[in-house]
Every structure is written in structure tokens, then in C-alpha cells.
Design a protein around this motif. Structure first.
Motif, PDB file in Angstrom:
ATOM      1  N   SER A  33      -2.058   4.369  10.030  1.00 22.52           N
ATOM      2  CA  SER A  33      -3.058   3.473   9.449  1.00 22.52           C
ATOM      3  C   SER A  33      -2.374   2.177   9.010  1.00 22.52           C
ATOM      4  CB  SER A  33      -3.751   4.135   8.250  1.00 22.52           C
ATOM      5  OG  SER A  33      -4.645   3.227   7.622  1.00 22.52           O
ATOM      6  N   ARG A  34      -3.036   1.060   9.230  1.00 21.69           N
ATOM      7  CA  ARG A  34      -2.497  -0.236   8.827  1.00 21.69           C
ATOM      8  C   ARG A  34      -2.814  -0.580   7.373  1.00 21.69           C
ATOM      9  NH1 ARG A  34      -3.944  -4.142  14.027  1.00 21.69           N
ATOM     10  NH2 ARG A  34      -2.770  -2.935  15.597  1.00 21.69           N
ATOM     11  N   LEU A  35      -3.596   0.247   6.723  1.00 18.76           N
ATOM     12  CA  LEU A  35      -3.993  -0.050   5.349  1.00 18.76           C
ATOM     13  C   LEU A  35      -2.797  -0.167   4.400  1.00 18.76           C
ATOM     14  CD1 LEU A  35      -6.265  -0.486   3.319  1.00 18.76           C
ATOM     15  CD2 LEU A  35      -6.423   1.999   3.065  1.00 18.76           C
ATOM     16  N   PRO A  36      -1.798   0.752   4.429  1.00 17.93           N
ATOM     17  CA  PRO A  36      -0.659   0.583   3.513  1.00 17.93           C
ATOM     18  C   PRO A  36       0.102  -0.711   3.740  1.00 17.93           C
ATOM     19  CG  PRO A  36      -0.707   2.796   4.414  1.00 17.93           C
ATOM     20  CD  PRO A  36      -1.693   2.000   5.197  1.00 17.93           C
ATOM     21  N   VAL A  37       0.262  -1.133   5.008  1.00 18.54           N
ATOM     22  CA  VAL A  37       0.981  -2.383   5.289  1.00 18.54           C
ATOM     23  C   VAL A  37       0.191  -3.582   4.772  1.00 18.54           C
ATOM     24  CG1 VAL A  37       1.956  -3.804   7.120  1.00 18.54           C
ATOM     25  CG2 VAL A  37       2.072  -1.315   7.289  1.00 18.54           C
ATOM     26  N   VAL A  38      -1.113  -3.564   5.000  1.00 16.83           N
ATOM     27  CA  VAL A  38      -1.951  -4.660   4.505  1.00 16.83           C
ATOM     28  C   VAL A  38      -1.923  -4.718   2.984  1.00 16.83           C
ATOM     29  CG1 VAL A  38      -4.314  -5.548   4.409  1.00 16.83           C
ATOM     30  CG2 VAL A  38      -3.412  -4.602   6.538  1.00 16.83           C
ATOM     31  N   LEU A  39      -1.975  -3.534   2.363  1.00 18.14           N
ATOM     32  CA  LEU A  39      -1.930  -3.488   0.902  1.00 18.14           C
ATOM     33  C   LEU A  39      -0.594  -3.991   0.372  1.00 18.14           C
ATOM     34  CD1 LEU A  39      -3.315  -2.714  -1.735  1.00 18.14           C
ATOM     35  CD2 LEU A  39      -2.478  -0.379  -1.419  1.00 18.14           C
ATOM     36  N   LEU A  40       0.499  -3.640   1.049  1.00 15.38           N
ATOM     37  CA  LEU A  40       1.816  -4.104   0.620  1.00 15.38           C
ATOM     38  C   LEU A  40       1.927  -5.622   0.769  1.00 15.38           C
ATOM     39  CD1 LEU A  40       4.648  -3.344  -0.364  1.00 15.38           C
ATOM     40  CD2 LEU A  40       5.315  -3.040   2.024  1.00 15.38           C
ATOM     41  N   ALA A  41       1.428  -6.144   1.884  1.00 14.17           N
ATOM     42  CA  ALA A  41       1.456  -7.595   2.069  1.00 14.17           C
ATOM     43  C   ALA A  41       0.608  -8.308   1.017  1.00 14.17           C
ATOM     44  CB  ALA A  41       0.976  -7.944   3.465  1.00 14.17           C
ATOM     45  N   THR A  42      -0.530  -7.741   0.662  1.00 10.70           N
ATOM     46  CA  THR A  42      -1.385  -8.345  -0.364  1.00 10.70           C
ATOM     47  C   THR A  42      -0.691  -8.372  -1.721  1.00 10.70           C
ATOM     48  OG1 THR A  42      -3.338  -7.532   0.824  1.00 10.70           O
ATOM     49  CG2 THR A  42      -3.646  -8.227  -1.455  1.00 10.70           C
ATOM     50  N   LEU A  43       0.000  -7.291  -2.058  1.00  6.20           N
ATOM     51  CA  LEU A  43       0.728  -7.249  -3.330  1.00  6.20           C
ATOM     52  C   LEU A  43       1.862  -8.272  -3.354  1.00  6.20           C
ATOM     53  CD1 LEU A  43       0.904  -3.381  -3.918  1.00  6.20           C
ATOM     54  CD2 LEU A  43      -0.574  -5.038  -5.072  1.00  6.20           C
ATOM     55  N   TRP A  55       2.490  -6.116 -10.354  1.00  8.01           N
ATOM     56  CA  TRP A  55       2.599  -6.256  -8.896  1.00  8.01           C
ATOM     57  C   TRP A  55       3.941  -5.745  -8.386  1.00  8.01           C
ATOM     58  CZ3 TRP A  55      -2.106  -6.474  -8.755  1.00  8.01           C
ATOM     59  CH2 TRP A  55      -2.909  -7.445  -9.316  1.00  8.01           C
ATOM     60  N   MET A  56       5.007  -6.072  -9.142  1.00  3.70           N
ATOM     61  CA  MET A  56       6.328  -5.621  -8.702  1.00  3.70           C
ATOM     62  C   MET A  56       6.439  -4.103  -8.724  1.00  3.70           C
ATOM     63  SD  MET A  56       9.206  -6.381  -7.490  1.00  3.70           S
ATOM     64  CE  MET A  56       9.107  -8.170  -7.669  1.00  3.70           C
ATOM     65  N   ALA A  57       5.872  -3.469  -9.742  1.00  2.00           N
ATOM     66  CA  ALA A  57       5.922  -2.012  -9.808  1.00  2.00           C
ATOM     67  C   ALA A  57       5.133  -1.388  -8.664  1.00  2.00           C
ATOM     68  CB  ALA A  57       5.382  -1.533 -11.156  1.00  2.00           C
ATOM     69  N   LEU A  58       3.965  -1.977  -8.369  1.00  2.00           N
ATOM     70  CA  LEU A  58       3.167  -1.453  -7.257  1.00  2.00           C
ATOM     71  C   LEU A  58       3.867  -1.666  -5.923  1.00  2.00           C
ATOM     72  CD1 LEU A  58      -0.428  -2.581  -8.333  1.00  2.00           C
ATOM     73  CD2 LEU A  58       0.569  -0.289  -8.461  1.00  2.00           C
ATOM     74  N   ILE A  59       4.529  -2.814  -5.764  1.00  2.00           N
ATOM     75  CA  ILE A  59       5.256  -3.078  -4.521  1.00  2.00           C
ATOM     76  C   ILE A  59       6.384  -2.069  -4.341  1.00  2.00           C
ATOM     77  CG2 ILE A  59       6.795  -4.722  -3.381  1.00  2.00           C
ATOM     78  CD1 ILE A  59       5.069  -6.962  -4.548  1.00  2.00           C
ATOM     79  N   LEU A  60       7.141  -1.809  -5.395  1.00  2.00           N
ATOM     80  CA  LEU A  60       8.238  -0.846  -5.304  1.00  2.00           C
ATOM     81  C   LEU A  60       7.717   0.569  -5.029  1.00  2.00           C
ATOM     82  CD1 LEU A  60      10.573  -2.081  -8.189  1.00  2.00           C
ATOM     83  CD2 LEU A  60      10.878  -2.374  -5.725  1.00  2.00           C
ATOM     84  N   ALA A  61       6.641   0.943  -5.706  1.00  2.00           N
ATOM     85  CA  ALA A  61       6.098   2.287  -5.513  1.00  2.00           C
ATOM     86  C   ALA A  61       5.593   2.475  -4.088  1.00  2.00           C
ATOM     87  CB  ALA A  61       4.987   2.554  -6.518  1.00  2.00           C
ATOM     88  N   VAL A  64       8.564   2.493  -1.597  1.00  2.00           N
ATOM     89  CA  VAL A  64       9.293   3.765  -1.599  1.00  2.00           C
ATOM     90  C   VAL A  64       8.482   4.847  -0.888  1.00  2.00           C
ATOM     91  CG1 VAL A  64      10.164   5.597  -3.095  1.00  2.00           C
ATOM     92  CG2 VAL A  64      10.626   3.218  -3.652  1.00  2.00           C
ATOM     93  N   MET A  65       7.174   4.847  -1.081  1.00  2.00           N
ATOM     94  CA  MET A  65       6.339   5.838  -0.409  1.00  2.00           C
ATOM     95  C   MET A  65       6.360   5.653   1.107  1.00  2.00           C
ATOM     96  SD  MET A  65       3.071   5.878  -3.023  1.00  2.00           S
ATOM     97  CE  MET A  65       2.103   6.895  -1.932  1.00  2.00           C
ATOM     98  N   LEU A  66       6.298   4.406   1.567  1.00  2.00           N
ATOM     99  CA  LEU A  66       6.355   4.143   2.999  1.00  2.00           C
ATOM    100  C   LEU A  66       7.701   4.562   3.583  1.00  2.00           C
ATOM    101  CD1 LEU A  66       4.535   0.695   3.299  1.00  2.00           C
ATOM    102  CD2 LEU A  66       3.781   2.869   4.244  1.00  2.00           C
ATOM    103  N   LEU A  67       8.776   4.248   2.869  1.00  2.00           N
ATOM    104  CA  LEU A  67      10.100   4.621   3.351  1.00  2.00           C
ATOM    105  C   LEU A  67      10.267   6.132   3.399  1.00  2.00           C
ATOM    106  CD1 LEU A  67      12.930   3.775   4.221  1.00  2.00           C
ATOM    107  CD2 LEU A  67      13.569   3.695   1.791  1.00  2.00           C
TER     108      LEU A  67
END
Length: 236
Positions: A33-43, A55-61, A64-67
């Protein structure tokens, strides 16, 4: 450890080649799904134009989940294999075709779901299956289907699908080996046919003259007017 795993994989491929089975193609890891990538780019955009610890905490979380999801799926791609075995070779219409599917997990990561998709041509045969395995275990199941029509049909190709628990990535391994089976028509049991009385074959004798001329003769008699020429024994 990686060298030993590679050595074992080569040995298994050689053994499969001797048996006439082509090794499975290397699995591919795809983004489900492209949703996590789109969400990461938005953050990231929010962090650039409106910096905040949230925003930084959400980006890191999310990063890490994607990795973690990618590493999980990559480990399953290199250590998850499947096999199928057909039981029985002589198949008639109405018989049950049975195949044994085995999924083996050689990694230290658990498999929450592993789906087997089959693309066989046999009508009414759908051996799809979903397995769940812990680390370094295997699971087998026997799938059955009734042969409804006679003819030549192809079993395979088939696929093995799995992914991470969060559903970010999916691994697809396609097995191109196919096998043709011949479904024979079932022999019908005919009723007992009785010949009309007097026409049945057997050792019985009759004194009536046969309507057909035979090549065997027991004796010779005098010529009688009306006898056919081909019934005359000229030597006598």
C-alpha cells in the motif's frame, strides 16, 4: 551462518534438478500500500514548514515501522519455501485428486500468514490455502478435489504470498513448474446380454443342414441333380 544457509540452498536446488523439478524463482518484495509512504511524506512536509516535536516523533515512529516491516518481509523472502506433492497417478472421472502442500519457515521470524494460490486448469479444483507458522517450523495440508470431466489438464503454476504483520510489504514467490494429468473416462458396467434361444454358442450339435457352406467334409456321397458345382469333389 549465511554461508551455511547458502550452501544448503544450493544443495536443495541440485537435488531438485536431479528429480526434474525446476527451482522456484526468487521471491520479490513489493509495497502493498502507498498510504504509509504518502503519510510519511506528508509528515515531512509538516515538519519542514511547521517544525514540531509531534511531527518528528510521528516521522520516527512511522519510519521505524516501515524499516522493521521491510526487514521482516525480506527475511521471509529468503527463508520461506513451499512444496507440493501429488498422491496417485491413475485418475478416473469421479475420483478424488489429492495433493499435499508443505510450507517451511527456516527463518527466526514468525509467519503470521502465508497464502498458497494455485492456477490449475482442472475444473472445480481450488487448492488455495493459508498457513500460519512460528519460527523454524513447517506445516502441511492435503487438499482434495473431485475430477468432474475427462481430458488432459495442467496442475500449476502456483504462488506463495506472505508479508509483515502491519501489511506494509508483501512477498510473492511464483513456482512455474507444471504437471499434466490425464483423467480417464470411467468404464460403465453393461447389463447381461442374453442371445435368443437357439442362437447361443456352445458344444450342442444339430442334424439340420447348415445354410452356409463350410470347408470341412466328413464323407462323400453320389451326385444328386441340383447340387452346385462347387460342392463336387472332383478327385472322387
Amino acid at each position: 551462518m549465511a554461508y551455511l544457509q547458502d550452501l544448503v540452498k544450493r544443495w536443495q536446488d541440485r537435488l531438485a534438478a536431479r528429480r526434474g523439478v525446476r527451482p522456484a524463482a526468487a521471491g520479490t518484495v513489493q509495497l502493498n500500500s502507498r498510504l504509509p509512504v504518502v503519510l510519511l511524506a506528508t509528515l515531512v512536509v509538516f515538519q519542514v514548514f511547521s517544525p514540531s516535536r509531534i511531527w518528528m516523533a510521528l516521522i520516527l515512529a512511522l519510519g521505524v515501522m516501515l524499516l522493521l516491516a521491510y526487514v521482516w518481509t525480506r527475511a521471509l523472502r529468503d527463508n520461506l519455501v513451499a512444496r507440493r506433492e501429488q498422491r496417485g497417478t491413475w485418475i478416473l472421472v469421479g475420483d478424488v485428486l489429492a495433493e499435499k502442500f508443505t510450507v517451511e519457515n527456516r527463518s527466526a521470524w514468525p509467519v503470521l500468514w502465508a497464502e498458497v494460490r494455485d492456477y490449475s486448469e482442472l475444473p472445480g479444483y481450488r487448492p488455495g490455502w493459508v498457513a500460519s507458522l512460528s519460527e523454524r517450523t513447517s506445516q502441511s495440508v492435503t487438499r482434495e478435489g473431485q475430477c468432474q470431466r475427462r481430458g488432459v489438464f495442467t496442475l500449476g503454476p502456483w504462488e506463495l504470498r506472505t508479508g509483515d504483520p502491519m501489511g506494509f510489504f508483501i512477498m510473492v514467490r511464483r513456482y512455474e513448474d507444471t504437471r499434466s494429468i490425464l483423467v480417464y473416462p470411467r468404464a460403465m458396467q453393461l447389463p447381461d446380454l442374453r442371445l435368443p434361444r437357439g442362437s447361443a454358442p456352445g458344444p450342442a450339435r444339430t442334424t439340420r443342414r447348415t445354410a452356409q457352406f463350410t470347408t470341412q467334409a466328413a464323407s462323400v456321397r453320389s451326385y444328386v441333380a441340383g447340387d452346385e458345382m462347387r460342392r463336387i469333389h472332383w478327385r472322387s
